[in-house]
Design a protein around this motif. Sequence first.
Motif, PDB file in Angstrom:
ATOM      1  N   ILE A 144       0.838  -1.203   0.000  1.00 14.70           N
ATOM      2  CA  ILE A 144       0.000   0.000   0.000  1.00 14.70           C
ATOM      3  C   ILE A 144       0.872   1.251   0.000  1.00 14.70           C
ATOM      4  CG2 ILE A 144      -1.656   1.327   1.392  1.00 14.70           C
ATOM      5  CD1 ILE A 144      -2.783  -1.419   2.316  1.00 14.70           C
ATOM      6  N   ARG A 145       1.936   1.239   0.800  1.00 18.11           N
ATOM      7  CA  ARG A 145       2.836   2.393   0.833  1.00 18.11           C
ATOM      8  C   ARG A 145       3.508   2.602  -0.519  1.00 18.11           C
ATOM      9  NH1 ARG A 145       7.904   2.470   4.874  1.00 18.11           N
ATOM     10  NH2 ARG A 145       8.430   0.672   3.574  1.00 18.11           N
ATOM     11  N   THR A 146       3.962   1.513  -1.141  1.00 20.07           N
ATOM     12  CA  THR A 146       4.613   1.623  -2.444  1.00 20.07           C
ATOM     13  C   THR A 146       3.667   2.206  -3.483  1.00 20.07           C
ATOM     14  OG1 THR A 146       6.068  -0.253  -1.957  1.00 20.07           O
ATOM     15  CG2 THR A 146       5.766   0.326  -4.277  1.00 20.07           C
ATOM     16  N   ALA A 147       2.407   1.741  -3.492  1.00 22.96           N
ATOM     17  CA  ALA A 147       1.425   2.257  -4.448  1.00 22.96           C
ATOM     18  C   ALA A 147       1.160   3.743  -4.206  1.00 22.96           C
ATOM     19  CB  ALA A 147       0.121   1.462  -4.325  1.00 22.96           C
ATOM     20  N   TRP A 148       1.093   4.150  -2.950  1.00 24.37           N
ATOM     21  CA  TRP A 148       0.879   5.569  -2.636  1.00 24.37           C
ATOM     22  C   TRP A 148       2.052   6.411  -3.114  1.00 24.37           C
ATOM     23  CZ3 TRP A 148       3.824   7.694   1.685  1.00 24.37           C
ATOM     24  CH2 TRP A 148       3.619   9.072   1.833  1.00 24.37           C
ATOM     25  N   ARG A 149       3.271   5.943  -2.870  1.00 18.46           N
ATOM     26  CA  ARG A 149       4.451   6.702  -3.288  1.00 18.46           C
ATOM     27  C   ARG A 149       4.514   6.826  -4.805  1.00 18.46           C
ATOM     28  NH1 ARG A 149       9.194   4.250   0.718  1.00 18.46           N
ATOM     29  NH2 ARG A 149       8.646   5.480   2.574  1.00 18.46           N
ATOM     30  N   GLU A 150       4.176   5.760  -5.498  1.00 11.78           N
ATOM     31  CA  GLU A 150       4.196   5.805  -6.959  1.00 11.78           C
ATOM     32  C   GLU A 150       3.147   6.771  -7.478  1.00 11.78           C
ATOM     33  OE1 GLU A 150       3.687   1.769  -8.099  1.00 11.78           O
ATOM     34  OE2 GLU A 150       5.803   1.221  -7.780  1.00 11.78           O
ATOM     35  N   ALA A 151       1.958   6.771  -6.866  1.00 15.89           N
ATOM     36  CA  ALA A 151       0.907   7.694  -7.297  1.00 15.89           C
ATOM     37  C   ALA A 151       1.304   9.139  -7.026  1.00 15.89           C
ATOM     38  CB  ALA A 151      -0.403   7.360  -6.578  1.00 15.89           C
ATOM     39  N   ALA A 152       1.937   9.379  -5.878  1.00 10.46           N
ATOM     40  CA  ALA A 152       2.366  10.739  -5.550  1.00 10.46           C
ATOM     41  C   ALA A 152       3.499  11.192  -6.469  1.00 10.46           C
ATOM     42  CB  ALA A 152       2.807  10.802  -4.091  1.00 10.46           C
ATOM     43  N   ALA A 153       4.361  10.257  -6.877  1.00  9.41           N
ATOM     44  CA  ALA A 153       5.493  10.617  -7.736  1.00  9.41           C
ATOM     45  C   ALA A 153       5.042  10.985  -9.142  1.00  9.41           C
ATOM     46  CB  ALA A 153       6.494   9.469  -7.802  1.00  9.41           C
ATOM     47  N   THR A 154       3.927  10.441  -9.587  1.00 11.87           N
ATOM     48  CA  THR A 154       3.436  10.745 -10.938  1.00 11.87           C
ATOM     49  C   THR A 154       2.790  12.114 -11.018  1.00 11.87           C
ATOM     50  OG1 THR A 154       1.331   9.651 -10.450  1.00 11.87           O
ATOM     51  CG2 THR A 154       3.072   8.313 -11.467  1.00 11.87           C
ATOM     52  N   ALA A 155       2.513  12.714  -9.867  1.00  9.12           N
ATOM     53  CA  ALA A 155       1.894  14.043  -9.845  1.00  9.12           C
ATOM     54  C   ALA A 155       2.633  14.929  -8.853  1.00  9.12           C
ATOM     55  CB  ALA A 155       0.411  13.942  -9.483  1.00  9.12           C
ATOM     56  N   GLY A 188       3.518  17.957  -8.918  1.00  8.45           N
ATOM     57  CA  GLY A 188       3.000  19.312  -8.758  1.00  8.45           C
ATOM     58  C   GLY A 188       1.531  19.354  -8.379  1.00  8.45           C
ATOM     59  N   ALA A 189       1.029  18.243  -7.852  1.00 11.44           N
ATOM     60  CA  ALA A 189      -0.399  18.170  -7.534  1.00 11.44           C
ATOM     61  C   ALA A 189      -0.770  19.177  -6.451  1.00 11.44           C
ATOM     62  CB  ALA A 189      -0.760  16.760  -7.080  1.00 11.44           C
ATOM     63  N   GLU A 190      -1.989  19.659  -6.525  1.00 16.37           N
ATOM     64  CA  GLU A 190      -2.482  20.591  -5.516  1.00 16.37           C
ATOM     65  C   GLU A 190      -2.689  19.869  -4.194  1.00 16.37           C
ATOM     66  OE1 GLU A 190      -2.843  23.846  -5.873  1.00 16.37           O
ATOM     67  OE2 GLU A 190      -2.059  23.695  -7.922  1.00 16.37           O
ATOM     68  N   ALA A 191      -2.771  20.661  -3.121  1.00 18.74           N
ATOM     69  CA  ALA A 191      -2.931  20.088  -1.783  1.00 18.74           C
ATOM     70  C   ALA A 191      -4.134  19.174  -1.671  1.00 18.74           C
ATOM     71  CB  ALA A 191      -2.993  21.212  -0.754  1.00 18.74           C
ATOM     72  N   PRO A 192      -5.296  19.512  -2.242  1.00 18.81           N
ATOM     73  CA  PRO A 192      -6.439  18.584  -2.136  1.00 18.81           C
ATOM     74  C   PRO A 192      -6.153  17.208  -2.734  1.00 18.81           C
ATOM     75  CG  PRO A 192      -7.193  20.758  -2.806  1.00 18.81           C
ATOM     76  CD  PRO A 192      -5.698  20.793  -2.865  1.00 18.81           C
ATOM     77  N   GLU A 193      -5.437  17.162  -3.842  1.00 21.60           N
ATOM     78  CA  GLU A 193      -5.117  15.870  -4.455  1.00 21.60           C
ATOM     79  C   GLU A 193      -4.147  15.085  -3.581  1.00 21.60           C
ATOM     80  OE1 GLU A 193      -4.788  12.630  -7.089  1.00 21.60           O
ATOM     81  OE2 GLU A 193      -6.322  14.153  -6.689  1.00 21.60           O
ATOM     82  N   ARG A 194      -3.154  15.762  -2.997  1.00 22.97           N
ATOM     83  CA  ARG A 194      -2.230  15.071  -2.108  1.00 22.97           C
ATOM     84  C   ARG A 194      -2.968  14.514  -0.893  1.00 22.97           C
ATOM     85  NH1 ARG A 194       0.984  19.646  -3.148  1.00 22.97           N
ATOM     86  NH2 ARG A 194       0.599  20.442  -1.044  1.00 22.97           N
ATOM     87  N   ARG A 195      -3.887  15.303  -0.365  1.00 24.60           N
ATOM     88  CA  ARG A 195      -4.670  14.818   0.781  1.00 24.60           C
ATOM     89  C   ARG A 195      -5.523  13.627   0.390  1.00 24.60           C
ATOM     90  NH1 ARG A 195      -5.282  20.346   2.105  1.00 24.60           N
ATOM     91  NH2 ARG A 195      -7.314  20.421   1.098  1.00 24.60           N
ATOM     92  N   ARG A 196      -6.069  13.642  -0.825  1.00 26.78           N
ATOM     93  CA  ARG A 196      -6.893  12.510  -1.259  1.00 26.78           C
ATOM     94  C   ARG A 196      -6.067  11.234  -1.331  1.00 26.78           C
ATOM     95  NH1 ARG A 196      -8.141   9.303  -5.256  1.00 26.78           N
ATOM     96  NH2 ARG A 196      -6.438  10.097  -6.556  1.00 26.78           N
ATOM     97  N   LEU A 197      -4.842  11.342  -1.854  1.00 28.37           N
ATOM     98  CA  LEU A 197      -3.984  10.169  -1.937  1.00 28.37           C
ATOM     99  C   LEU A 197      -3.611   9.666  -0.540  1.00 28.37           C
ATOM    100  CD1 LEU A 197      -1.617  11.243  -4.860  1.00 28.37           C
ATOM    101  CD2 LEU A 197      -3.415   9.505  -4.931  1.00 28.37           C
ATOM    102  N   GLU A 198      -3.347  10.598   0.370  1.00 27.68           N
ATOM    103  CA  GLU A 198      -3.009  10.194   1.734  1.00 27.68           C
ATOM    104  C   GLU A 198      -4.201   9.537   2.435  1.00 27.68           C
ATOM    105  OE1 GLU A 198      -1.640  13.743   3.537  1.00 27.68           O
ATOM    106  OE2 GLU A 198       0.297  13.754   2.470  1.00 27.68           O
ATOM    107  N   GLU A 199      -5.376  10.076   2.231  1.00 30.14           N
ATOM    108  CA  GLU A 199      -6.569   9.481   2.848  1.00 30.14           C
ATOM    109  C   GLU A 199      -6.840   8.092   2.290  1.00 30.14           C
ATOM    110  OE1 GLU A 199      -9.559  12.355   2.135  1.00 30.14           O
ATOM    111  OE2 GLU A 199      -8.886  13.728   3.727  1.00 30.14           O
ATOM    112  N   LEU A 200      -6.614   7.903   0.990  1.00 29.79           N
ATOM    113  CA  LEU A 200      -6.780   6.570   0.400  1.00 29.79           C
ATOM    114  C   LEU A 200      -5.765   5.600   1.003  1.00 29.79           C
ATOM    115  CD1 LEU A 200      -8.033   4.663  -1.684  1.00 29.79           C
ATOM    116  CD2 LEU A 200      -6.356   5.530  -3.348  1.00 29.79           C
ATOM    117  N   ARG A 201      -4.540   6.040   1.145  1.00 31.75           N
ATOM    118  CA  ARG A 201      -3.496   5.225   1.768  1.00 31.75           C
ATOM    119  C   ARG A 201      -3.899   4.834   3.190  1.00 31.75           C
ATOM    120  NH1 ARG A 201       1.100   8.866   3.842  1.00 31.75           N
ATOM    121  NH2 ARG A 201      -0.643   9.291   5.268  1.00 31.75           N
ATOM    122  N   ASP A 202      -4.326   5.811   3.988  1.00 28.52           N
ATOM    123  CA  ASP A 202      -4.700   5.533   5.375  1.00 28.52           C
ATOM    124  C   ASP A 202      -5.896   4.581   5.447  1.00 28.52           C
ATOM    125  OD1 ASP A 202      -2.693   7.219   6.070  1.00 28.52           O
ATOM    126  OD2 ASP A 202      -3.987   8.888   6.643  1.00 28.52           O
TER     127      ASP A 202
END
Length: 399
Positions: free
Chosen positions: A300-311, A313-327
């Motif tokens: 799960i952590r690896t998938a989150w890091r890969e998703a964050a690395a592809t974006a 310059g993502a805005e804060a809401p998108e980063r929070r969405r990825l973190e919430e999905l991870r959690d």
Amino acid sequence: MPDDTDLYIDHADLRSEDFTAFEKLLAAHRDRVPCTDPDWESVMFAGHLSDGKWHEPSALFTPSRRSARAASAAEKSVLVYFDEDGRALPDRPRGPAPDSALATHLAEHLPLWSAEPYHLTPGRDLADLQDETWGWRAPWTTTAAPHDAAFLTGPAGERLLAVQMGEDSPLIVGAAVPEGLGGYNLGSVRRPGTVSLAAGAAPAALGDAINDTLAPQYQRALWEARTVVLGFAAEDIRYLGAARSRSPWRHVETILANGPHLVAGIRAATVADDHLDPLVGPQLRTLHTTADTLARIQEIRTAWREAAATAPGAEAPERRRLEELRDHQAWPYALQLANGPLPDLAAHVTARIGAPVPDPDETARAARARSARRPTHASPPTGAAPATTPQPGPRRPTR
């Protein structure tokens, strides 16, 4: 150098005029006179004066509200170290690792160990090096560098720091701070000592001191530290689960940093009698489930890091969405680990960590001898006294 770009302004973004201002503010603090600067305000000073010389001086500054930098700095501050005369020591860009005769010598005479030299620029480098000592006091200051220093990494995860204050000075080797302990309080953990060898000591003496003395001490201390922080992280996760709060990811990271090491160590330290213990045996039989759960959280952590690395310059809401999905995905598995047997099993084998490995043939002979001494279950002869009820054996103390 630690990654603290979210906290401090990079020295590369400062001008020479800024460092002059820092020196002026430090001098005013020394002389106890009021002083203001149009661009900078002092927040904190550290260090003390002795015979007119500064000892380990440092200071924290923030851009003044009137400064043009105030808006761009986004509430960041700048950390500055000074020399004994109060001159600022700007951080230098990290170049290639310096040549180190000490690192070369250690690598040649310590098979299975790796040795890496360390930057020794006065200021930030030496302060960071002080923070690396674990259980011993650094013999250098932020302004007076040792002659040579190198990090040693051992085959069992040992992390040591070797320092020579002068070319003909003794070699001091002590523990370096382990990674992945999550900032928890480790006051109960007994830190390793240090070893000191005369300059030019025989390679055999170096190997004996590190492999036979310091490495076992480090292994025990590291195991105790990992057991402690895993217990703290599990306790925090259980509390957050009861409170139905969102998972602070740092607790999960602590478990991921230490859990796999503990699983491997438990498997290596387990003996035959552990499987027969009425408390330990059932827990050992679920250890494979613990390992599988750790692996799932790592996925799960690896998938989150890969998703964050592809974006990036993502805005804060998108980063929070990825973190919430991870959690959301990792939280049920984290609760399983927090309520699982890993902390108890790690505590159970603690006394065996760093101890000499027993001879397997001797262990087998001892087990056969114990088996031969066990009474049979045949009926006692007529008239014999009734058998006494066997008393339970010693139990592992509860945590």
